[in-house]
Design a protein around this motif. Structure first.
Motif, PDB file in Angstrom:
ATOM      1  N   PHE A  34     -53.897 -45.859 -76.349  1.00  0.00           N
ATOM      2  CA  PHE A  34     -54.355 -46.912 -75.442  1.00  0.00           C
ATOM      3  C   PHE A  34     -53.179 -47.545 -74.708  1.00  0.00           C
ATOM      4  O   PHE A  34     -53.218 -47.742 -73.484  1.00  0.00           O
ATOM      5  N   ILE A  35     -52.122 -47.861 -75.447  1.00  0.00           N
ATOM      6  CA  ILE A  35     -50.970 -48.522 -74.830  1.00  0.00           C
ATOM      7  C   ILE A  35     -50.277 -47.599 -73.841  1.00  0.00           C
ATOM      8  O   ILE A  35     -49.940 -47.999 -72.721  1.00  0.00           O
ATOM      9  N   VAL A  36     -50.049 -46.361 -74.228  1.00  0.00           N
ATOM     10  CA  VAL A  36     -49.325 -45.445 -73.339  1.00  0.00           C
ATOM     11  C   VAL A  36     -50.148 -45.131 -72.097  1.00  0.00           C
ATOM     12  O   VAL A  36     -49.605 -45.042 -70.983  1.00  0.00           O
ATOM     13  N   MET A  37     -51.463 -44.999 -72.232  1.00  0.00           N
ATOM     14  CA  MET A  37     -52.321 -44.756 -71.072  1.00  0.00           C
ATOM     15  C   MET A  37     -52.354 -45.973 -70.155  1.00  0.00           C
ATOM     16  O   MET A  37     -52.284 -45.839 -68.925  1.00  0.00           O
ATOM     17  N   ALA A  38     -52.481 -47.156 -70.718  1.00  0.00           N
ATOM     18  CA  ALA A  38     -52.486 -48.377 -69.906  1.00  0.00           C
ATOM     19  C   ALA A  38     -51.167 -48.540 -69.174  1.00  0.00           C
ATOM     20  O   ALA A  38     -51.130 -48.938 -67.999  1.00  0.00           O
ATOM     21  N   ASN A  39     -50.056 -48.222 -69.852  1.00  0.00           N
ATOM     22  CA  ASN A  39     -48.741 -48.325 -69.226  1.00  0.00           C
ATOM     23  C   ASN A  39     -48.598 -47.357 -68.061  1.00  0.00           C
ATOM     24  O   ASN A  39     -48.109 -47.719 -66.976  1.00  0.00           O
ATOM     25  N   PHE A  40     -49.001 -46.111 -68.256  1.00  0.00           N
ATOM     26  CA  PHE A  40     -48.852 -45.105 -67.211  1.00  0.00           C
ATOM     27  C   PHE A  40     -49.818 -45.349 -66.044  1.00  0.00           C
ATOM     28  O   PHE A  40     -49.439 -45.171 -64.878  1.00  0.00           O
ATOM     29  N   ILE A  45     -49.476 -46.626 -61.188  1.00  0.00           N
ATOM     30  CA  ILE A  45     -50.108 -46.212 -59.935  1.00  0.00           C
ATOM     31  C   ILE A  45     -50.026 -47.376 -58.942  1.00  0.00           C
ATOM     32  O   ILE A  45     -50.326 -48.517 -59.301  1.00  0.00           O
ATOM     33  N   PRO A  46     -49.599 -47.137 -57.702  1.00  0.00           N
ATOM     34  CA  PRO A  46     -49.522 -48.226 -56.716  1.00  0.00           C
ATOM     35  C   PRO A  46     -50.842 -48.963 -56.581  1.00  0.00           C
ATOM     36  O   PRO A  46     -51.914 -48.352 -56.571  1.00  0.00           O
ATOM     37  N   THR A  47     -50.761 -50.278 -56.519  1.00  0.00           N
ATOM     38  CA  THR A  47     -51.881 -51.240 -56.423  1.00  0.00           C
ATOM     39  C   THR A  47     -52.699 -51.323 -57.709  1.00  0.00           C
ATOM     40  O   THR A  47     -53.711 -52.017 -57.750  1.00  0.00           O
ATOM     41  N   ALA A  48     -52.271 -50.638 -58.769  1.00  0.00           N
ATOM     42  CA  ALA A  48     -52.994 -50.705 -60.040  1.00  0.00           C
ATOM     43  C   ALA A  48     -52.693 -52.026 -60.752  1.00  0.00           C
ATOM     44  O   ALA A  48     -51.764 -52.758 -60.387  1.00  0.00           O
ATOM     45  N   PHE A  49     -53.481 -52.310 -61.770  1.00  0.00           N
ATOM     46  CA  PHE A  49     -53.268 -53.484 -62.614  1.00  0.00           C
ATOM     47  C   PHE A  49     -52.816 -52.999 -63.986  1.00  0.00           C
ATOM     48  O   PHE A  49     -53.350 -52.017 -64.511  1.00  0.00           O
ATOM     49  N   THR A  50     -51.827 -53.676 -64.566  1.00  0.00           N
ATOM     50  CA  THR A  50     -51.286 -53.261 -65.863  1.00  0.00           C
ATOM     51  C   THR A  50     -51.697 -54.256 -66.935  1.00  0.00           C
ATOM     52  O   THR A  50     -51.089 -55.320 -67.081  1.00  0.00           O
ATOM     53  N   PRO A  51     -52.711 -53.961 -67.737  1.00  0.00           N
ATOM     54  CA  PRO A  51     -53.182 -54.919 -68.748  1.00  0.00           C
ATOM     55  C   PRO A  51     -52.149 -55.193 -69.835  1.00  0.00           C
ATOM     56  O   PRO A  51     -52.130 -56.289 -70.406  1.00  0.00           O
ATOM     57  N   THR A  52     -51.280 -54.227 -70.142  1.00  0.00           N
ATOM     58  CA  THR A  52     -50.276 -54.440 -71.190  1.00  0.00           C
ATOM     59  C   THR A  52     -49.137 -55.342 -70.738  1.00  0.00           C
ATOM     60  O   THR A  52     -48.238 -55.635 -71.519  1.00  0.00           O
ATOM     61  N   ALA A  53     -49.166 -55.805 -69.485  1.00  0.00           N
ATOM     62  CA  ALA A  53     -48.200 -56.800 -69.025  1.00  0.00           C
ATOM     63  C   ALA A  53     -48.702 -58.210 -69.299  1.00  0.00           C
ATOM     64  O   ALA A  53     -48.006 -59.181 -68.990  1.00  0.00           O
ATOM     65  N   HIS A  54     -49.900 -58.323 -69.878  1.00  0.00           N
ATOM     66  CA  HIS A  54     -50.499 -59.621 -70.174  1.00  0.00           C
ATOM     67  C   HIS A  54     -50.414 -59.911 -71.664  1.00  0.00           C
ATOM     68  O   HIS A  54     -50.806 -59.089 -72.492  1.00  0.00           O
ATOM     69  N   PHE A  55     -49.946 -61.097 -72.001  1.00  0.00           N
ATOM     70  CA  PHE A  55     -49.823 -61.486 -73.405  1.00  0.00           C
ATOM     71  C   PHE A  55     -51.196 -61.585 -74.066  1.00  0.00           C
ATOM     72  O   PHE A  55     -51.315 -61.388 -75.279  1.00  0.00           O
ATOM     73  N   TYR A  96     -38.584 -47.155 -60.628  1.00  0.00           N
ATOM     74  CA  TYR A  96     -39.840 -46.480 -60.965  1.00  0.00           C
ATOM     75  C   TYR A  96     -39.595 -45.406 -62.019  1.00  0.00           C
ATOM     76  O   TYR A  96     -40.365 -45.256 -62.971  1.00  0.00           O
ATOM     77  N   GLY A  97     -38.495 -44.647 -61.849  1.00  0.00           N
ATOM     78  CA  GLY A  97     -38.145 -43.650 -62.854  1.00  0.00           C
ATOM     79  C   GLY A  97     -37.884 -44.284 -64.209  1.00  0.00           C
ATOM     80  O   GLY A  97     -38.296 -43.759 -65.253  1.00  0.00           O
ATOM     81  N   LEU A  98     -37.204 -45.441 -64.187  1.00  0.00           N
ATOM     82  CA  LEU A  98     -36.948 -46.161 -65.437  1.00  0.00           C
ATOM     83  C   LEU A  98     -38.237 -46.654 -66.062  1.00  0.00           C
ATOM     84  O   LEU A  98     -38.414 -46.599 -67.292  1.00  0.00           O
ATOM     85  N   GLU A  99     -39.171 -47.119 -65.229  1.00  0.00           N
ATOM     86  CA  GLU A  99     -40.447 -47.625 -65.739  1.00  0.00           C
ATOM     87  C   GLU A  99     -41.293 -46.529 -66.367  1.00  0.00           C
ATOM     88  O   GLU A  99     -42.079 -46.795 -67.275  1.00  0.00           O
ATOM     89  N   VAL A 100     -41.145 -45.301 -65.882  1.00  0.00           N
ATOM     90  CA  VAL A 100     -41.848 -44.181 -66.517  1.00  0.00           C
ATOM     91  C   VAL A 100     -41.366 -44.022 -67.958  1.00  0.00           C
ATOM     92  O   VAL A 100     -42.157 -43.816 -68.884  1.00  0.00           O
ATOM     93  N   LEU A 101     -40.045 -44.141 -68.153  1.00  0.00           N
ATOM     94  CA  LEU A 101     -39.495 -44.077 -69.511  1.00  0.00           C
ATOM     95  C   LEU A 101     -39.938 -45.273 -70.343  1.00  0.00           C
ATOM     96  O   LEU A 101     -40.314 -45.133 -71.512  1.00  0.00           O
ATOM     97  N   VAL A 102     -39.910 -46.461 -69.733  1.00  0.00           N
ATOM     98  CA  VAL A 102     -40.289 -47.685 -70.438  1.00  0.00           C
ATOM     99  C   VAL A 102     -41.759 -47.612 -70.871  1.00  0.00           C
ATOM    100  O   VAL A 102     -42.115 -48.066 -71.964  1.00  0.00           O
ATOM    101  N   ALA A 103     -42.610 -47.039 -70.029  1.00  0.00           N
ATOM    102  CA  ALA A 103     -44.035 -46.925 -70.352  1.00  0.00           C
ATOM    103  C   ALA A 103     -44.240 -46.174 -71.661  1.00  0.00           C
ATOM    104  O   ALA A 103     -45.079 -46.559 -72.492  1.00  0.00           O
ATOM    105  N   PHE A 104     -43.466 -45.115 -71.858  1.00  0.00           N
ATOM    106  CA  PHE A 104     -43.587 -44.358 -73.109  1.00  0.00           C
ATOM    107  C   PHE A 104     -42.835 -45.046 -74.249  1.00  0.00           C
ATOM    108  O   PHE A 104     -43.359 -45.162 -75.364  1.00  0.00           O
TER     109      PHE A 104
END
Length: 253
Positions: free
Chosen positions: A106-112, A116-126, A223-231
């Motif tokens: 769930f976390i890795v899918m939400a992060n990735f 996506i441009p204009t997407a919302f990232t739920p794991t950025a919310h406390f 963006y490349g760094l964020e791909v690594l951070v997502a995982f």
């Protein structure tokens, strides 16, 4: 004459990198949000669940000796988390593998999906990460007391330390135990939020022709760094869950 405060009217540069984290209704112009309101957050969390289902269930529905791409990824994820749980928690911890696997996916899918441009990232919310961390905390605590009874309290008693220091260390261990869900949730949400905010800042500077090439390069690098951070952040959350579970199964220092 009234003073112009709008950045666009005064020729200034105005952007709000934190606006991307605002939770808003998906099918209504009304800004109010109730518990039953379908928001951008719930929509993207649902997409993360569907993406996990598609990968693990649909992707491996037609199992073959020579796996396809989706089956290969599903088997890789399964083996990766299974080995992590077994290495950290032992054979006894494998009964919790489905829960830990679900957390990771769930976390890795939400992060990735959030990349996506204009997407919302739920794991950025406390509000999301705190619930995940509290679920781990409650599960681990209940498992610890159910399996070990009062012996679970030995987790806070450092028997290898000098006797005079043990009460002090017990207080420190107790405080650190209850801080776990805080650090567990802040680490994930903070890192994801910070990366997305920095990308938005660089995107705002891309509107300035003089520095736009530098800004585009910075966005690409981030963006490349964020791909690594997502995982990595999904991995860190999961491995800490395994460590906490190990403490519950084997509490003695």
């Amino acid at each position: 004459m009234a003073t112009e405060t709008n950045g666009a009217e005064t020729g200034g540069l105005e952007f709000h990198p934190m606006d991307q984290f605002i939770v808003s209704p998906l099918f209504s112009d009304d800004a109010s949000v109730a518990w039953y309101t379908i928001t951008n957050a719930t929509f993207w969390m649902a997409l993360a669940v569907l993406a996990t289902f598609a990968l693990l269930v649909l992707g491996s529905a037609r199992r073959s000796v020579v796996p396809g791409r989706m089956q290969s990824v599903a088997e890789l994820a399964y083996g990766f988390i299974h080995k992590m749980v077994e290495d950290i928690c032992g054979k006894e911890g494998l009964k919790f593998f489905p829960y830990i696997m679900t957390l990771f996916m769930f976390i890795v899918m939400a992060n990735f999906l959030g990349l996506i441009p204009t997407a919302f990232t739920p794991t950025a919310h406390f509000s999301v990460t705190v619930v995940l961390a509290l679920a781990v905390f409650i599960t681990v605590t209940v498992v610890g007391f159910v399996k070990n009874g009062a012996a679970f309290l030995s987790l806070f008693w450092v028997s290898s330390a000098p006797l005079a220091l043990r009460p002090v260390l017990a207080i420190i261990e107790l405080i650190s135990y209850f801080v776990r869900p805080v650090s567990h949730s802040i680490r994930l949400a903070g890192n994801v939020m910070a990366g997305h905010a920095v990308i938005k800042v660089f995107a705002g500077f891309a509107a300035i022709a003089v520095i736009s090439p530098v800004s585009v390069l910075a966005i690409t690098a981030m963006y490349g760094l964020e791909v690594l951070v997502a995982f990595i952040q999904a991995y860190v959350f999961t491995i800490l869950t395994c460590v906490y579970l190990k403490d519950a199964l084997h509490p003695a220092h």
